[in-house]
Write an enzyme that holds these catalytic residues in place. Sequence first.
Site, PDB file in Angstrom:
ATOM      1  CD  GLU A 465     -35.405  47.928  65.582  1.00 36.32           C
ATOM      2  OE1 GLU A 465     -34.627  48.137  64.657  1.00 36.32           O
ATOM      3  OE2 GLU A 465     -35.128  48.154  66.784  1.00 36.32           O
ATOM      4  CD  GLU A 746     -29.468  45.620  69.275  1.00 45.32           C
ATOM      5  OE1 GLU A 746     -29.670  46.392  68.318  1.00 45.32           O
ATOM      6  OE2 GLU A 746     -30.219  45.578  70.279  1.00 45.32           O
TER       7      GLU A 746
END
Length: 888
Positions: A465, A746
């Site tokens: 990502e 996260e």
Amino acid sequence: MLAVEKITLNYETTLTGCETLPVFGWIITSTLRDVQQRSWRLQLSAQEDFAQCVFDSGEMHDDRSSNIELPDVACQHSTRYFVRVHITDNHGEESGWSPAATFITGLPARAWQGVFISAETPQDKDNSKGTLLRHAFSLPDGDDIVSAVVHASALGLYQLWINGEKVGRDELSPGWTSYHHHLLYQTWDVTEHLREGENVIGAMVGAGWYKGDMSFNRYRNYYGQQTGFICHMVVTLRDGSQRIIATDAHWQGCDDAILFAEIYDGEVYDARREQRGWSEPAFSAGHWRAVTTLAAETSVLQPQTACPVQEIERLAPCSIITTPKGETVLDFGQNLSGWVEFRVRGAAGERVVLRHFEVLDAEGNVYLANLRTAKQCIDYTLRGEGEECFHPHFTFQGFRYVLIERWPGTPTRDDFVAVVLHSAMTPTGHIETSNADLNQLHHNIMWGLKGNFVDIPTDCPQRDERLGWTGDAQIFCRTASYLMQTRTFFAKWLTDLQHDQTPEGGVPHVIPDILTGKCDNDRFLSHGRTHSAAAWADAAVINPWTLYLMYGDKQTLARQYDSMKAWVEFMHDNAVENQWSWKLQFGDWVALDAKEGSYFGATPNELTCMAYYALSTLLLAKSAKALGNDVDHTHYQALHTAIVESFRNEFFTATGRLAARTQTAHILALYFQLVPDAHRERTVQTLLELLAENDGHLVTGFVGTPYFCHALSENGQADAAWQLLMKEDFPSWLYQVKAGATTIWEHWDGVKPDGTMWSPDMNSFNHYAYGAIGEWLYRVAAGINTEEHAPGFKSSVLRPIPGGGLTWLKARYGSVYGDIAVHWTQEPARDGLQSITLEVDIPPNTHSMVILDGAQTLLDTDGLDFAPVDGGYSAQVGSGHYRVIWQR
């Protein structure tokens, strides 16, 4: 004694490649209190001794020492300039001349003589190999060379080499931008690299972000199918003549020993294929091939004057461990972004294979699942000649641990070092407290920044990502700007945001935008749902405004103003009765009050959209006022008032109940000033109830978390804010610390209390968004804040709020005027009163409002004139060091 400690140029200490004069500022030092500048004189010269000046301001009776713009001055391109300043103050003192700051001018697009060249062909579109480029040229007697400046860039990634030496310390140049609109070039003074007679200039080139395999959709060739390189070197001789060496069809190219290099997957390198001395004059390049020229635009070239990705520090391994499965693993003790440099001996053809990863699983074995398809692998084949030293060239990894899959012989700790890479920014913030866990949290926030500020503000540095998600960057911008000087970093990224904005003003979810048109099979992002989510797209407005607050940066505010306005107008055009929405909203992303298996929190999207619509409209109105646009200020102030009224009508009952009963709904309503005054206390009390229902824990996601402690402390609930911050069990910031985190996760439960992991499809352990609590630490716990009417901390507010069971806290912030410091200690309460000692440092040419929060009795004011205010005492204070003691 009065002195100018240093000059800043666009908030940096030095610049290379300026095409326009920078904004000037300087840091003043003095042994006196209450120092105000009375006048300044600035000189600009192409000579270090200032024998001749191209500009002399003369004596300017002016108190400004930051954000000073000079009249247009005709500067030669590819030339080094020197700047110095002296000042006078209100005490009648005069400084000497400051140390000189330097900058090198750039090369306007119209002046480039070089063209883009490539050692690849269109048939290499699916190839991620490295290539080499070289060109030999001759120069006269070395004494005749006065200076040499080179400007270079690439379609892909490159390293510049001259006469066998790499030029500069930059890595991963030219970085990642919206290449078709905005391609950065780098500038170096290479005088010392050149010699009399034959010289060679060359470049190593790799795929990088330009044509590599990118995003979780794993597409290639987003911007083009061939790598390219361009350079233009200006050699100035003693007689005033110049020699230009530039890329053209006469250069030569060849394949490199880099067989494969990708951002996500790592690098494959065969040292047996090295062409030693390839960038030196004695090298024979008869077997090299002709290059091709590319029809790429030079008009998009813009200078990268500062903030390149560089090696910032090095970390030795803490240990080499053997896992229960028998795997050999390096532990560097810190989650980071960069690469491993190693030294190895072995026979030709033997290999080193390293796999980089973040965490061990519950049993202590290698855990790779959260990398998804990213390989993060370095594969090196030895040439077999004594000790060999290697590190990758055109990739980077996010890791704490390294699995040694192959190694000739037995590896030792001394064979390895982790090289930390990130954009070169000046550290500005430091906090230390009496609580070791809180100190570790601050450490984790800082390393979250380091790990993700690799040219763009990425969401994470390890999996497939590593995109510039706008929501993450918006949430963390103010915290980041306390920790580091981020103006250059964010200003560059915002340029790409403006370029990638849709014609209607919509803002893509990621900048640079490589999702639009490449997400047809994505369950969330297909059918044009790749832009304009509330809290994400609002980066277009919030980030420029934050740079204005933190640095007084009107230049970025003015440059981004059309983009800011376009985003607000996009919301307006898609709103009905001031309620707007768009195809995909992330809402309170990954909040713990989401339904089982969902990423979307329980707070209604309608509320989130309206709240951010109100915020961005208000900030746009303020920005218009700061830029002197009175018409827009009046218009958007009125629109903001209408949006707030609509919000209240939609979400508040007549008795003051907020219809959405979530923590985040109440946080946004309070912090964005959307609550009717008559109902504020009820809203605060309901938020406290929602906390109590979760045993004092937050259940917020990306939208609510950054503002939670602010919403409490701004509404008379500072103790509750401290209690929330200091929670140690799941879910909390310190839960991660107790679990051994060295960066921010996260997910609150990235590693669950039982040791199992959150789903591997999205579980980064270096994801800075929840690190936005750092802003509260600086602005509230330490109390260091700026004022909108005098941004950049020209006028600061120092209002620390001690708490959390701490006995002391020390904080320092390096503002554009100098260091602001706060040190408080608190003693246990006696007879119902608590004694607090506060020491502050306020830099020269600024002043502050010092507020003693909750003070009842003043014991020592250090000569300051405090007056009672609501909730304590306050005093207007000039520069200097002060120590006050009070009781509350």
